[in-house]
Design a protein around this motif. Sequence first.
Motif: not given
Length: 324
Positions: A109-117
């Motif tokens: 959905s694009g809610d996570i786009k700046d965190v590398c998990i």
Amino acid sequence: MHRDSQSLSWFEILMTSMARMGPVPDHVAIIMDGNRRYARRKGLKVRHGHEAGADNLMNLDRWGKAVGCKELTVYAFSSENFKRSKEEVDHLMDLMGSQCACWLQEIESGDIKDVCIQMMGKWDNFPAELRHRMANVMQKTRHFKPYKFNIAVGYTGREGILRSLDALSMNNDEQGEDLHRLMPSQWNEYLVEQSQHLLDMRPVDLLVRTGGDCRLSDFMMWEASQACIHFTTVTWPEFNFKEFIHAMLVYQVHRRKVSKQSLAIGHLSKIELASVQPVLEKSRNDRWARIERLAKKDTSIEKITKIITPPNKLAQILQNLTKF
């Protein structure tokens, strides 16, 4: 992870402003202990304690970004945890699978786009479906910046160092790769340290253990060798933003007594760096290729959406308990 990531109460904004007046740790590691004790104290089943702990994990992204941390690492499941009852281990596996499914939805959905998990540890004893799902999350967020969120599962620090040495030994044994071979005498701290991980990891600046035990339980002993260590009696499900800020202030008080850490790479000459980087890169590329193969076996996002279990009723249970 995205939940309420942009919303802070006035109290949290005030506390954040106070914390940011001093030095902020770039890398915070947390041993999330006390889920079972929390459940027993509340008269709940152990599984509800783990569910409360998993729910609290979602707050870390918001807290870390608020104060300016760049990297967070949590100890979610030790190799020793496999010694617990089958029912408890199975439930923990299900929780991890559900969490990864939620992350995949938020990535889509694009809610996570700046965190590398990234998941770190030994997955051999994990269910195949969970291995595929964890690999999928890692692969999809591999290049996300600027934040890093590392989850230690099936992990101990000593096993991590052994995996690093094993990776270097296998690299040296390959034929036709003369440019990527080093004698053991050429290995250094940077190479051993970073060979444990698929991406460069910062040294741990602040290590927090909840739950009251004053030990590290073989968690990131190499990476946290110079870290400020903070023990708190508060169990992980009860660890809130105020406790997080308190840990930041403890770090600021004691940080002046320890010189600021830097990656061991800073101690290498250009010649040494040029010799170890190809070895490290090749070792990581081989492991990323395995991650990609596992990720391709994961369930499609459309099917994952259908099989995610509905939110548990733990919040309602706890709310009812407060009425008595």
